[in-house]
Design a protein around this motif. Structure first.
Motif, PDB file in Angstrom:
ATOM      1  N   UNK A 128       2.560   3.654  45.324  1.00 42.40           N
ATOM      2  CA  UNK A 128       3.665   2.716  45.568  1.00 42.40           C
ATOM      3  C   UNK A 128       4.466   2.418  44.300  1.00 42.40           C
ATOM      4  N   UNK A 129       3.751   2.230  43.148  1.00 43.60           N
ATOM      5  CA  UNK A 129       4.436   1.897  41.902  1.00 43.60           C
ATOM      6  C   UNK A 129       5.448   2.974  41.505  1.00 43.60           C
ATOM      7  N   UNK A 130       5.058   4.246  41.732  1.00 44.37           N
ATOM      8  CA  UNK A 130       5.967   5.355  41.379  1.00 44.37           C
ATOM      9  C   UNK A 130       7.247   5.281  42.215  1.00 44.37           C
ATOM     10  N   UNK A 131       7.055   4.980  43.496  1.00 38.55           N
ATOM     11  CA  UNK A 131       8.226   4.880  44.387  1.00 38.55           C
ATOM     12  C   UNK A 131       9.136   3.741  43.920  1.00 38.55           C
ATOM     13  N   UNK A 132       8.531   2.604  43.617  1.00 43.84           N
ATOM     14  CA  UNK A 132       9.325   1.431  43.220  1.00 43.84           C
ATOM     15  C   UNK A 132      10.136   1.723  41.951  1.00 43.84           C
ATOM     16  N   UNK A 133       9.462   2.329  40.940  1.00 41.34           N
ATOM     17  CA  UNK A 133      10.154   2.621  39.679  1.00 41.34           C
ATOM     18  C   UNK A 133      11.327   3.569  39.867  1.00 41.34           C
ATOM     19  N   UNK A 134      11.047   4.637  40.634  1.00 44.09           N
ATOM     20  CA  UNK A 134      12.072   5.662  40.864  1.00 44.09           C
ATOM     21  C   UNK A 134      13.225   5.102  41.692  1.00 44.09           C
ATOM     22  N   UNK A 135      12.876   4.296  42.689  1.00 41.10           N
ATOM     23  CA  UNK A 135      13.910   3.703  43.555  1.00 41.10           C
ATOM     24  C   UNK A 135      14.854   2.839  42.725  1.00 41.10           C
ATOM     25  N   UNK A 136      14.276   2.108  41.778  1.00 44.20           N
ATOM     26  CA  UNK A 136      15.073   1.230  40.919  1.00 44.20           C
ATOM     27  C   UNK A 136      16.149   2.030  40.180  1.00 44.20           C
ATOM     28  N   UNK A 137      15.711   3.129  39.525  1.00 46.07           N
ATOM     29  CA  UNK A 137      16.664   3.949  38.761  1.00 46.07           C
ATOM     30  C   UNK A 137      17.680   4.635  39.665  1.00 46.07           C
ATOM     31  N   UNK A 138      17.167   5.190  40.777  1.00 44.52           N
ATOM     32  CA  UNK A 138      18.054   5.956  41.676  1.00 44.52           C
ATOM     33  C   UNK A 138      19.119   5.056  42.303  1.00 44.52           C
ATOM     34  N   UNK A 139      18.697   3.872  42.745  1.00 42.56           N
ATOM     35  CA  UNK A 139      19.667   2.958  43.363  1.00 42.56           C
ATOM     36  C   UNK A 139      20.674   2.480  42.334  1.00 42.56           C
ATOM     37  N   UNK A 140      20.205   2.316  41.110  1.00 39.51           N
ATOM     38  CA  UNK A 140      21.095   1.923  40.023  1.00 39.51           C
ATOM     39  C   UNK A 140      22.176   2.979  39.806  1.00 39.51           C
ATOM     40  N   UNK A 141      21.828   4.231  40.101  1.00 37.71           N
ATOM     41  CA  UNK A 141      22.750   5.366  39.933  1.00 37.71           C
ATOM     42  C   UNK A 141      23.608   5.593  41.177  1.00 37.71           C
ATOM     43  N   UNK A 142      23.437   4.750  42.182  1.00 30.91           N
ATOM     44  CA  UNK A 142      24.286   4.844  43.382  1.00 30.91           C
ATOM     45  C   UNK A 142      23.711   5.693  44.507  1.00 30.91           C
ATOM     46  N   UNK A 143      22.432   6.095  44.392  1.00 29.12           N
ATOM     47  CA  UNK A 143      21.825   6.884  45.474  1.00 29.12           C
ATOM     48  C   UNK A 143      21.258   5.964  46.551  1.00 29.12           C
TER      49      UNK A 143
END
Ligand SMILES: Nc1nc2c(ncn2[C@@H]2O[C@H](COP(=O)(O)OP(=O)(O)OP(=O)(O)O)[C@@H](O)[C@H]2O)c(=O)[nH]1
Length: 301
Positions: A11-26
């Motif tokens: 779960x932690x990996x998903x949360x971290x990646x989601x944070x960066x990706x959403x920040x980039x507009x994905x």
């Protein structure tokens, strides 16, 4: 918005990646297992998948193999996420069709650059497919009417004839020609003549079955190949088209005028016909007879 499916059992990996990706507009969609990834892809295709290699249950490699063996999902770019740099399964993943890989811990700028590269490649592939489809359309379609051109007619009709001969079934061929078409062009103008050709096309399309092959052979000349149709049936189709044309008034600018057709109809004669060419020649002779006999008629033999 570009949709990214992030597949990881932690779960932690998903949360971290989601944070960066959403920040980039994905637009990020999480999946916690290989199976959940397949289910989500089946429900709605993402633009890209970030797929963890090591997962309990269906592993990343097994998931990748399923995605790449399915025609519907084969084109989705997949970036594998491996546990270490020396992970041997990376080689297998690339061989299976993964676009790229990143190692944990993920350096987001590197991942983002690899994602951009994958998305560029997939866009180029889509553009190429679109261009190929357009080329195919240009090579097989008549530009004015959008129906098969001469070349496409021969290709499709020959294939149909081969099937028909193999199964001992009927096949009929109609050749249609607009009467006094030069006069229509000369009287009402070339654009009105084009309008008449479009009207004839529409009438033929409405009278044909889905399995019939309709083509504009050139100028004011059309052909229809009717599989599973005997002479009587083909004559009925021809008469339907001829009468419909006769009863149609074509309006162009302020002018209104009519158009009639002469039609030659023939069926496959095993002792004479080697290909569509012989059948078309016979239909053309019958069409000529129809013209000689006063036009606006169908002759079947
Ligand atoms: N508007 C238009 N006219 C075309 C097109 N292609 C060919 N034509 C015209 O179609 C006419 C055919 O004339 P002809 O071959 O003399 O035949 P017809 O006047 O129909 O006479 P019959 O067939 O004997 O009844 C010519 O004037 C061509 O210029 C096209 O795409 N659009």
């Amino acid at each position: 918005m570009t949709k990214i499916l992030v597949v990881d059992d932690v779960e932690d990996n998903i949360v971290l990646l989601t944070f960066d990706l959403e920040d980039d507009g994905f637009d990020v969609e999480p999946a916690r297992s290989g199976q959940e990834c397949l289910d989500k892809v089946a429900a709605e295709k993402p633009d890209m998948i970030l797929l963890d290699i090591r997962m309990p249950g269906l592993s990343g490699l097994e998931t990748l193999e399923i995605l790449k063996s399915d025609e519907a999902t084969r084109m989705i770019p997949v970036i594998m996420v491996s546990a270490t740099t020396g992970d041997q399964s990376i080689i297998r993943a690339l061989d299976l069709g993964a676009h790229d890989f990143v190692s944990k811990p993920i350096e987001y700028p590197v991942l983002a650059a690899r994602m951009r590269s994958a998305l560029r490649l997939i866009q180029a592939k889509r553009d190429l497919e679109k261009a190929n489809k357009e080329l195919e359309r240009l090579a097989t379609r008549d530009p004015l009417t959008g129906i098969n051109n001469r070349r496409s007619f021969f290709k499709l009709a020959e294939a149909e004839l081969t099937k028909t001969i193999r199964h001992g079934r009927d096949i009929a061929l109609l050749m249609l020609d607009a009467d006094h078409f030069k006069m229509i062009n000369d009287t009402y103008g070339h654009a009105a003549g084009d309008e008449a050709l479009l009207t004839i096309t529409e009438i033929c399309q409405n009278a044909c079955r889905e399995s019939d092959i309709l083509a504009r052979l050139g100028g004011e000349e059309f052909a229809i190949c009717c599989p599973d149709t005997n002479l009587e049936g083909a004559y009925a189709v021809a008469e339907r088209i001829r009468q419909q044309c006769e009863n149609t008034v074509i309006e162009h600018n302020s002018a209104s005028f009519g158009i009639t057709l002469s039609i030659g109809i023939t069926t496959f004669v095993p002792s004479q016909d080697k290909s569509i060419t012989e059948m078309l020649q016979r239909a053309d002779n019958l069409l000529y007879q129809a013209k000689e006999m006063g036009r606006n008629r169908s002759i079947a033999c």
